[in-house]
Design a protein around this motif. Sequence first.
Motif, PDB file in Angstrom:
ATOM      1  N   UNK A 215     -37.485 -49.169 -36.380  1.00 40.42           N
ATOM      2  CA  UNK A 215     -39.055 -48.534 -36.882  1.00 40.42           C
ATOM      3  C   UNK A 215     -40.140 -48.971 -35.839  1.00 40.42           C
ATOM      4  N   UNK A 216     -39.975 -50.258 -35.296  1.00 43.09           N
ATOM      5  CA  UNK A 216     -41.151 -50.772 -34.348  1.00 43.09           C
ATOM      6  C   UNK A 216     -40.949 -49.829 -33.000  1.00 43.09           C
ATOM      7  N   UNK A 217     -39.878 -49.724 -32.797  1.00 44.07           N
ATOM      8  CA  UNK A 217     -39.698 -48.749 -31.455  1.00 44.07           C
ATOM      9  C   UNK A 217     -40.166 -47.264 -31.782  1.00 44.07           C
ATOM     10  N   UNK A 218     -40.069 -46.787 -32.748  1.00 43.95           N
ATOM     11  CA  UNK A 218     -40.301 -45.335 -32.960  1.00 43.95           C
ATOM     12  C   UNK A 218     -41.864 -45.511 -33.235  1.00 43.95           C
ATOM     13  N   UNK A 219     -42.465 -46.564 -33.654  1.00 43.51           N
ATOM     14  CA  UNK A 219     -43.943 -46.712 -33.852  1.00 43.51           C
ATOM     15  C   UNK A 219     -44.637 -46.787 -32.381  1.00 43.51           C
ATOM     16  N   UNK A 220     -44.223 -47.441 -31.414  1.00 48.29           N
ATOM     17  CA  UNK A 220     -44.314 -47.382 -30.187  1.00 48.29           C
ATOM     18  C   UNK A 220     -44.420 -46.331 -29.307  1.00 48.29           C
ATOM     19  N   UNK A 221     -43.232 -45.503 -29.447  1.00 48.40           N
ATOM     20  CA  UNK A 221     -43.073 -44.418 -29.101  1.00 48.40           C
ATOM     21  C   UNK A 221     -44.053 -43.207 -29.177  1.00 48.40           C
ATOM     22  N   UNK A 222     -44.336 -43.316 -30.522  1.00 52.11           N
ATOM     23  CA  UNK A 222     -45.241 -42.297 -31.105  1.00 52.11           C
ATOM     24  C   UNK A 222     -46.701 -42.609 -30.658  1.00 52.11           C
ATOM     25  N   UNK A 223     -46.866 -44.007 -30.638  1.00 51.74           N
ATOM     26  CA  UNK A 223     -48.402 -44.429 -30.076  1.00 51.74           C
ATOM     27  C   UNK A 223     -48.636 -44.136 -28.818  1.00 51.74           C
ATOM     28  N   UNK A 224     -47.542 -44.280 -28.005  1.00 48.85           N
ATOM     29  CA  UNK A 224     -47.523 -43.768 -26.397  1.00 48.85           C
ATOM     30  C   UNK A 224     -47.698 -42.420 -26.416  1.00 48.85           C
ATOM     31  N   UNK A 225     -47.032 -41.619 -27.064  1.00 44.69           N
ATOM     32  CA  UNK A 225     -47.316 -40.345 -26.982  1.00 44.69           C
ATOM     33  C   UNK A 225     -48.682 -39.589 -27.344  1.00 44.69           C
ATOM     34  N   UNK A 226     -49.242 -40.498 -28.380  1.00 43.31           N
ATOM     35  CA  UNK A 226     -50.497 -40.035 -28.730  1.00 43.31           C
ATOM     36  C   UNK A 226     -51.742 -40.508 -27.784  1.00 43.31           C
ATOM     37  N   UNK A 227     -51.539 -41.639 -27.357  1.00 45.24           N
ATOM     38  CA  UNK A 227     -52.404 -41.979 -26.265  1.00 45.24           C
ATOM     39  C   UNK A 227     -52.311 -41.383 -24.788  1.00 45.24           C
ATOM     40  N   UNK A 228     -51.188 -40.946 -24.518  1.00 44.57           N
ATOM     41  CA  UNK A 228     -50.772 -40.565 -23.105  1.00 44.57           C
ATOM     42  C   UNK A 228     -51.669 -39.222 -22.819  1.00 44.57           C
ATOM     43  N   UNK A 229     -51.935 -38.586 -23.902  1.00 45.41           N
ATOM     44  CA  UNK A 229     -52.312 -36.934 -23.406  1.00 45.41           C
ATOM     45  C   UNK A 229     -53.720 -36.995 -23.577  1.00 45.41           C
ATOM     46  N   UNK A 230     -54.220 -38.014 -23.862  1.00 49.44           N
ATOM     47  CA  UNK A 230     -56.144 -38.154 -24.054  1.00 49.44           C
ATOM     48  C   UNK A 230     -56.536 -38.286 -22.752  1.00 49.44           C
ATOM     49  N   UNK A 231     -57.364 -37.470 -22.489  1.00 54.59           N
ATOM     50  CA  UNK A 231     -58.199 -37.718 -21.237  1.00 54.59           C
ATOM     51  C   UNK A 231     -59.740 -38.199 -21.272  1.00 54.59           C
ATOM     52  N   UNK A 232     -60.188 -38.664 -20.637  1.00 56.56           N
ATOM     53  CA  UNK A 232     -61.654 -39.249 -20.676  1.00 56.56           C
ATOM     54  C   UNK A 232     -62.641 -38.198 -20.249  1.00 56.56           C
ATOM     55  N   UNK A 233     -63.802 -38.035 -20.775  1.00 53.49           N
ATOM     56  CA  UNK A 233     -64.672 -37.315 -20.498  1.00 53.49           C
ATOM     57  C   UNK A 233     -66.127 -37.926 -20.073  1.00 53.49           C
TER      58      UNK A 233
END
Length: 101
Positions: free
Chosen positions: A6-24
């Motif tokens: 469960x913790x590993x799945x939360x970590x993977x989902x968190x990484x996926x959601x934050x990795x595609x965001x770019x700063x403007x």
Amino acid sequence: MKKNLHYALIAVVGILFTSCASSYKPIKPPSVSYIKTVEDSTITFSYQYRALRIAGNGKYARKEDKKGVEVVVIKKTTVRINLLLLIRILSYMLEIRKLRL
């Protein structure tokens, strides 16, 4: 075991959601040095091409190059209109005063 998965799945989902965001970085018109200027008797236009690259938005600047578009910062300054308006108002007030006398 289920808890670790469960913790590993939360970590993977968190990484996926934050990795595609770019700063403007916002383009701040007062800090841009306007190079090109077109002047008329009452209006002055100043502009600067490549505004995204100047602001430090490399990713969006590359997309700008790829798509063949340019973001331009434009500064419009009205010159003398307030002075002309003041002169018109004063002359009108002087005419009214002359009529009253």
